[in-house]
Design a protein around this motif. Structure first.
Motif, PDB file in Angstrom:
ATOM      1  N   CYS A  35      41.116   1.238 -16.427  1.00  0.00           N
ATOM      2  CA  CYS A  35      39.936   0.500 -16.864  1.00  0.00           C
ATOM      3  C   CYS A  35      40.338  -0.671 -17.765  1.00  0.00           C
ATOM      4  O   CYS A  35      41.226  -0.556 -18.613  1.00  0.00           O
ATOM      5  CB  CYS A  35      38.985   1.439 -17.607  1.00  0.00           C
ATOM      6  N   HIS A  89      38.571  -1.904 -20.044  1.00  0.00           N
ATOM      7  CA  HIS A  89      38.030  -1.766 -21.401  1.00  0.00           C
ATOM      8  C   HIS A  89      39.078  -1.178 -22.334  1.00  0.00           C
ATOM      9  O   HIS A  89      39.680  -1.879 -23.126  1.00  0.00           O
ATOM     10  CB  HIS A  89      36.748  -0.908 -21.381  1.00  0.00           C
ATOM     11  N   ARG A  90      39.368   0.101 -22.182  1.00  0.00           N
ATOM     12  CA  ARG A  90      40.393   0.679 -23.045  1.00  0.00           C
ATOM     13  C   ARG A  90      41.371   1.549 -22.271  1.00  0.00           C
ATOM     14  O   ARG A  90      41.950   2.495 -22.825  1.00  0.00           O
ATOM     15  CB  ARG A  90      39.757   1.464 -24.195  1.00  0.00           C
ATOM     16  N   GLY A  91      41.532   1.259 -20.972  1.00  0.00           N
ATOM     17  CA  GLY A  91      42.662   1.831 -20.249  1.00  0.00           C
ATOM     18  C   GLY A  91      42.491   3.236 -19.705  1.00  0.00           C
ATOM     19  O   GLY A  91      43.487   3.849 -19.300  1.00  0.00           O
ATOM     20  N   ALA A  92      41.265   3.757 -19.694  1.00  0.00           N
ATOM     21  CA  ALA A  92      41.101   5.084 -19.080  1.00  0.00           C
ATOM     22  C   ALA A  92      41.333   4.971 -17.570  1.00  0.00           C
ATOM     23  O   ALA A  92      41.109   3.909 -16.980  1.00  0.00           O
ATOM     24  CB  ALA A  92      39.692   5.605 -19.345  1.00  0.00           C
ATOM     25  N   CYS A 125      34.150   3.887 -14.618  1.00  0.00           N
ATOM     26  CA  CYS A 125      34.929   4.556 -15.659  1.00  0.00           C
ATOM     27  C   CYS A 125      34.102   5.655 -16.329  1.00  0.00           C
ATOM     28  O   CYS A 125      32.924   5.469 -16.639  1.00  0.00           O
ATOM     29  CB  CYS A 125      35.387   3.539 -16.696  1.00  0.00           C
ATOM     30  N   TYR A 145      34.673   6.822 -19.259  1.00  0.00           N
ATOM     31  CA  TYR A 145      34.731   6.754 -20.724  1.00  0.00           C
ATOM     32  C   TYR A 145      33.479   6.066 -21.293  1.00  0.00           C
ATOM     33  O   TYR A 145      32.754   6.655 -22.094  1.00  0.00           O
ATOM     34  CB  TYR A 145      36.016   6.020 -21.121  1.00  0.00           C
ATOM     35  N   HIS A 146      33.216   4.805 -20.845  1.00  0.00           N
ATOM     36  CA  HIS A 146      32.022   4.101 -21.329  1.00  0.00           C
ATOM     37  C   HIS A 146      31.223   3.494 -20.196  1.00  0.00           C
ATOM     38  O   HIS A 146      30.415   2.604 -20.420  1.00  0.00           O
ATOM     39  CB  HIS A 146      32.398   3.013 -22.341  1.00  0.00           C
ATOM     40  N   GLY A 147      31.507   3.968 -18.976  1.00  0.00           N
ATOM     41  CA  GLY A 147      30.635   3.658 -17.858  1.00  0.00           C
ATOM     42  C   GLY A 147      30.788   2.296 -17.196  1.00  0.00           C
ATOM     43  O   GLY A 147      29.925   1.880 -16.438  1.00  0.00           O
ATOM     44  N   TRP A 148      31.875   1.574 -17.444  1.00  0.00           N
ATOM     45  CA  TRP A 148      32.054   0.294 -16.752  1.00  0.00           C
ATOM     46  C   TRP A 148      32.173   0.563 -15.243  1.00  0.00           C
ATOM     47  O   TRP A 148      32.935   1.433 -14.811  1.00  0.00           O
ATOM     48  CB  TRP A 148      33.328  -0.418 -17.224  1.00  0.00           C
TER      49      TRP A 148
HETATM   50  S1  FES Z   1      37.732   2.756 -21.172  1.00  0.00           S
HETATM   51 FE1  FES Z   1      36.643   2.418 -19.352  1.00  0.00          FE
HETATM   52  S2  FES Z   1      34.665   1.978 -20.025  1.00  0.00           S
HETATM   53 FE2  FES Z   1      35.740   2.270 -21.869  1.00  0.00          FE
END
Ligand code: FES
Ligand SMILES: [Fe+2]
Lengths: 374, 206
Positions: free
Chosen positions: A65, A67-70, A84, A86-89
């Motif tokens: 991802c 955003h923060r790599g999940a 994603c 983690y935060h739904g992107w």
């Molecule tokens: S790490 Fe993917 S949406 Fe935050």
């Protein structure tokens, strides 16, 4: 090849950059990606990769991802939007984060910032049911790696695959190159598989005179590019001593009608075989994990079923157990070669029948020591 | 002429013969070996020789995902033979437990209230089956396997020695749990845990 080619971490890293990041590599089966949002994940050259179906189009992205790599997809295979956890992107087929929930309230990226966000993507090519990817930003033409006849044979045979697939992975304690060398050595089955495979197949081990001349000749400058195509070949390999009339074999659309053992060897690390004249197929993918460790990904599928039958997955399991036995014999030998290597171990003495391995070796050493020709 | 037959092969044939003798010490059944050809097809002549309306028990191992035993079971049905469950007198089966045709419950196996074992399934000696457990057809529950309350085992599963299934856990059909240990999460159909392999064997599609 020198022992370092099989043992050294530095060599392994150089090989990854000079060979694996530049060639087309097998990545999976189209039959596992048939529907919108179907995906498979894997690790290629240490990079997590997702291959996902967007309304029928297959795309390969880095599975991380922005955003923060999940990791975007977690399972080995499944069906789920590229979203994603983690935060739904959510991502579109161009790899852009088309949906960032609560964007205006919480993130406030500028239009320019958002426009610059895109998942790393990789070139993808399908041949019949086989999916290949290339990690290089400017990939070599697929036809430079494989010749047209080989591609056509892969396409025709893989189009016969049924959609039900059994798969597993086991880890061998050997360098991946021992596997491609072993597969291009038709003299080993009579020794290594004396109690198994060699009982039903007469593998033909010949000396290819033209190949011997080429393997020993001083290479012409610029010839390296064309050499690559000669490392892969496939089709009918050896006659079978009959195909047992198991009931399931009558329930699949056999590929061809030859009672033959079929082999397809795709350099660098893919082997496909049909040991029963086109009723069932196995894929062995030797994925380098470390200098002395290789993941052996095994797949089995029958030819397309004429209609579903209740015990089809049990047939696939029986085929898989056959691989456990036969490939297990190869693995034991390769692990014993690997275990014996040390910095000052003697290099092998390969004979005339091993000309194709010597040809590959010459090209490979040029690649590793001088940068080679691609 | 006996009207009771145990038909099958190998150790399961011996086990079933012994169990039936324990159930009815005065009326030993006839023992019928069934032969499998090289292409794995069965020779049905032994089955054809049995009179209709006789009672038979199919005593066959878990080979080929329990499909071989099912094939014999179906051949017996087609021939009009009766196939009651065979339950050891030393098993402890709660009242009301439903046992399907030709299923087997071995010595010292315990099956709790509200559970069911469907046709052609085998529960070996010492298995501990809790309450409300569902074992679907053609399963093989190995020696001493433990299935906690409300576990569900799909058809054609093989659970080997040392397996424990946690309460309420659902095992999909055609699974093989061959590695001893506690299975706490639901398992997708056609998943195989085999100790010779480094990772589970999984099936996609179909
Ligand atoms: S790490 Fe993917 S949406 Fe935050
Ligand atoms: Fe081999």
């Amino acid at each position: 090849m020198p022992p370092a080619a099989y043992r050294s971490q530095e060599w392994f890293a150089r090989e990854r950059g000079r060979l694996f990041r530049r060639v087309w590599q097998f990545a999976g089966l189209k039959t596992m990606l048939g529907e919108h949002n179907a995906f498979i994940t894997r690790e290629v050259c240490g990079v997590p990769v997702v291959i996902q179906n967007f309304d029928g189009e297959l795309r390969a992205f880095e599975n991380l991802c922005l955003h923060r790599g999940a990791k975007l997809q977690w399972e080995r295979a499944g069906r789920r939007p590229l979203l994603c956890r983690y935060h739904g992107w959510g991502y579109d087929k161009a790899g852009a984060p088309a949906n960032i929930p609560l964007h205006d309230e919480l993130y406030r990226f500028s239009t320019a910032e958002r426009a610059g966000m895109c998942l790393r993507s990789f070139a993808l090519r399908t041949v019949g049911n086989l999916v290949f990817i290339n990690m290089n930003a400017e990939p070599i033409p697929f036809e430079q790696q494989f010749d047209a006849g080989f591609i056509a044979s892969l396409e025709s045979s893989s189009n016969a695959y049924d959609g039900e697939v059994i798969t597993t992975t086991w880890t061998g304690r050997f360098n991946w190159k021992l596997a491609y060398e072993n597969l291009r050595d038709a003299n080993h089955p009579r020794f290594v598989h004396a109690q198994t495979l060699a009982r039903s197949v007469d593998f033909i081990c010949n000396v290819d005179e033209a190949l011997v001349i080429d393997a020993d000749a001083e290479p012409a400058p610029g010839a390296g590019r064309d050499l690559l195509r000669r490392f892969s070949w496939g089709g009918r390999d050896a006659p079978l001593r009959g195909v047992a009339p198991y009931a399931w074999r009558g329930m699949v659309e056999r590929w061809g009608s030859d009672d033959a053992y079929y082999n397809w060897l795709a350099f660098p690390n893919l082997h496909i075989a049909s040991g029963d004249g086109g009723h069932a197929f196995t894929i062995e993918h030797h994925v380098p994990l470390a200098p002395d460790r290789t993941a052996i990904e095994i797949y089995w599928m029958t030819a397309k079923k004429r209609r579903p039958y209740p015990y089809s997955s049990t047939v696939l399991l029986a085929l898989m157990h056959g691989s456990k036995l036969v490939v297990g014999e190869d693995v034991r030998v390769m692990e014993s070669v690997q275990a014996g290597l040390h910095d000052d171990a003697p290099q092998g003495n390969q004979g005339a029948f091993e000309a194709s391995n010597r040809l590959i070796e010459r090209w490979y050493m040029d690649l590793m020591e001088n940068g080679g020709e691609f | 002429m006996s009207s009771r037959f145990v038909i099958g092969r190998g150790p399961m044939l011996d086990i079933a013969m012994a169990t039936w003798s324990a159930v009815q010490p005065d009326a030993a059944p006839a023992r019928v070996e069934i032969c499998q050809r090289a292409d794995y097809g069965f020779d049905w002549s032994a089955l054809d020789a049995i009179d209709r309306d006789a009672e038979v028990f199919v005593a066959f191992d878990e080979t080929f995902g329990n499909f071989s035993r099912l094939e014999i079971f179906q051949a017996a049905i087609e021939r009009g033979l009766h196939m009651p469950a065979l339950v050891s007198p030393r098993a402890m089966v709660a009242a009301g437990v439903r046992l399907g045709p030709s299923c087997y419950v071995g010595d010292c196996a315990v099956i709790g209230a509200g559970s069911s074992v469907e046709y052609n399934s085998v529960v070996h000696a010492g298995a501990l089956i809790g309450a409300g457990v569902r074992i679907k057809s053609s399963c093989w529950i190995g020696l001493g396997v433990r299935l906690a309350d409300h576990a569900e085992i799909g058809m054609h599963c093989t659970l080997r020695e040392g397996v424990i299934v946690a309460p309420g856990t659902k095992i999909g059909r055609n699974c093989e749990l061959g590695i001893a240990g506690v299975y706490r999460e639901d398992i997708a159909a056609k998943t195989v845990f085999d100790p010779r392999y480094d990772e589970p064997i999984v099936v996609y599609g179909g």
